[in-house]
Design a protein around this motif. Structure first.
Motif, PDB file in Angstrom:
ATOM      1  N   LEU A 160       8.815 -37.556  -8.820  1.00  0.00           N
ATOM      2  CA  LEU A 160       8.277 -38.669  -8.028  1.00  0.00           C
ATOM      3  C   LEU A 160       9.160 -38.933  -6.806  1.00  0.00           C
ATOM      4  N   GLY A 161      10.462 -38.731  -6.927  1.00  0.00           N
ATOM      5  CA  GLY A 161      11.401 -39.025  -5.852  1.00  0.00           C
ATOM      6  C   GLY A 161      11.333 -38.043  -4.695  1.00  0.00           C
ATOM      7  N   LEU A 162      11.167 -36.767  -4.960  1.00  0.00           N
ATOM      8  CA  LEU A 162      11.140 -35.761  -3.905  1.00  0.00           C
ATOM      9  C   LEU A 162       9.976 -35.956  -2.937  1.00  0.00           C
ATOM     10  N   PRO A 163       8.747 -36.165  -3.413  1.00  0.00           N
ATOM     11  CA  PRO A 163       7.661 -36.406  -2.440  1.00  0.00           C
ATOM     12  C   PRO A 163       7.869 -37.672  -1.611  1.00  0.00           C
ATOM     13  N   VAL A 164       8.431 -38.693  -2.232  1.00  0.00           N
ATOM     14  CA  VAL A 164       8.681 -39.936  -1.491  1.00  0.00           C
ATOM     15  C   VAL A 164       9.744 -39.708  -0.426  1.00  0.00           C
ATOM     16  N   ILE A 165      10.804 -38.967  -0.783  1.00  0.00           N
ATOM     17  CA  ILE A 165      11.852 -38.665   0.200  1.00  0.00           C
ATOM     18  C   ILE A 165      11.291 -37.817   1.337  1.00  0.00           C
ATOM     19  N   LEU A 166      10.496 -36.821   0.997  1.00  0.00           N
ATOM     20  CA  LEU A 166       9.879 -35.985   2.032  1.00  0.00           C
ATOM     21  C   LEU A 166       8.949 -36.797   2.926  1.00  0.00           C
ATOM     22  N   LEU A 167       8.212 -37.720   2.327  1.00  0.00           N
ATOM     23  CA  LEU A 167       7.331 -38.580   3.115  1.00  0.00           C
ATOM     24  C   LEU A 167       8.134 -39.477   4.046  1.00  0.00           C
ATOM     25  N   LEU A 168       9.237 -40.024   3.565  1.00  0.00           N
ATOM     26  CA  LEU A 168      10.081 -40.874   4.415  1.00  0.00           C
ATOM     27  C   LEU A 168      10.727 -40.066   5.540  1.00  0.00           C
ATOM     28  N   VAL A 169      11.214 -38.872   5.233  1.00  0.00           N
ATOM     29  CA  VAL A 169      11.817 -38.027   6.266  1.00  0.00           C
ATOM     30  C   VAL A 169      10.765 -37.642   7.307  1.00  0.00           C
ATOM     31  N   GLY A 170       9.582 -37.244   6.861  1.00  0.00           N
ATOM     32  CA  GLY A 170       8.503 -36.881   7.787  1.00  0.00           C
ATOM     33  C   GLY A 170       8.085 -38.052   8.659  1.00  0.00           C
ATOM     34  N   THR A 171       7.991 -39.232   8.048  1.00  0.00           N
ATOM     35  CA  THR A 171       7.623 -40.429   8.807  1.00  0.00           C
ATOM     36  C   THR A 171       8.699 -40.771   9.832  1.00  0.00           C
ATOM     37  N   GLY A 172       9.969 -40.647   9.419  1.00  0.00           N
ATOM     38  CA  GLY A 172      11.069 -40.914  10.353  1.00  0.00           C
ATOM     39  C   GLY A 172      11.071 -39.943  11.517  1.00  0.00           C
ATOM     40  N   TRP A 173      10.863 -38.651  11.216  1.00  0.00           N
ATOM     41  CA  TRP A 173      10.823 -37.658  12.281  1.00  0.00           C
ATOM     42  C   TRP A 173       9.668 -37.933  13.242  1.00  0.00           C
ATOM     43  N   PHE A 174       8.501 -38.264  12.713  1.00  0.00           N
ATOM     44  CA  PHE A 174       7.338 -38.557  13.549  1.00  0.00           C
ATOM     45  C   PHE A 174       7.594 -39.782  14.428  1.00  0.00           C
ATOM     46  N   ALA A 175       8.216 -40.815  13.838  1.00  0.00           N
ATOM     47  CA  ALA A 175       8.514 -42.036  14.604  1.00  0.00           C
ATOM     48  C   ALA A 175       9.504 -41.735  15.729  1.00  0.00           C
ATOM     49  N   TRP A 176      10.557 -40.940  15.426  1.00  0.00           N
ATOM     50  CA  TRP A 176      11.550 -40.595  16.439  1.00  0.00           C
ATOM     51  C   TRP A 176      10.919 -39.763  17.564  1.00  0.00           C
ATOM     52  N   ALA A 177      10.088 -38.804  17.218  1.00  0.00           N
ATOM     53  CA  ALA A 177       9.429 -37.976  18.226  1.00  0.00           C
ATOM     54  C   ALA A 177       8.491 -38.827  19.089  1.00  0.00           C
TER      55      ALA A 177
END
Length: 97
Positions: free
Chosen positions: A5-22
């Protein structure tokens, strides 16, 4: 179970952060580009105003010249041409090269 459960949530947070920064970087770049365009627009408007003042001064000088009694009539008529007259003559190619 926690790891799955933790890995998909971490990946989702990292992806969201990268998208927000871009997205932020693109917005900042667009803002800088807009500021440059606005500065160029203001500079061009100042140049146009300066040219309009120069044309108005030249037309006033020509009107003064054409109304002076010591100026020959053919020079006075030539000096009395307005900018619109010159454009019309050039567009119709009435002026000889």
């Amino acid at each position: 179970m926690v790891f799955r459960l933790g890995l998909p949530v971490i990946l989702l947070l990292v992806g969201t952060g990268w998208f927000a920064w871009a997205s932020y970087r693109r917005a900042a770049q667009a803002e800088r580009a807009l500021a440059e365009v606005n500065a160029e627009h203001r500079a061009l408007l100042n140049e146009v105003r300066s040219l309009e003042r120069a044309v108005a001064a030249a037309e006033q000088g020509l009107r003064t010249l054409s109304s002076h009694p010591s100026v020959p009539r053919d020079v006075a008529v030539t000096a009395d041409l307005t900018l619109a007259d010159v454009r019309r003559l050039v567009e119709r190619k009435e002026l000889e090269n």
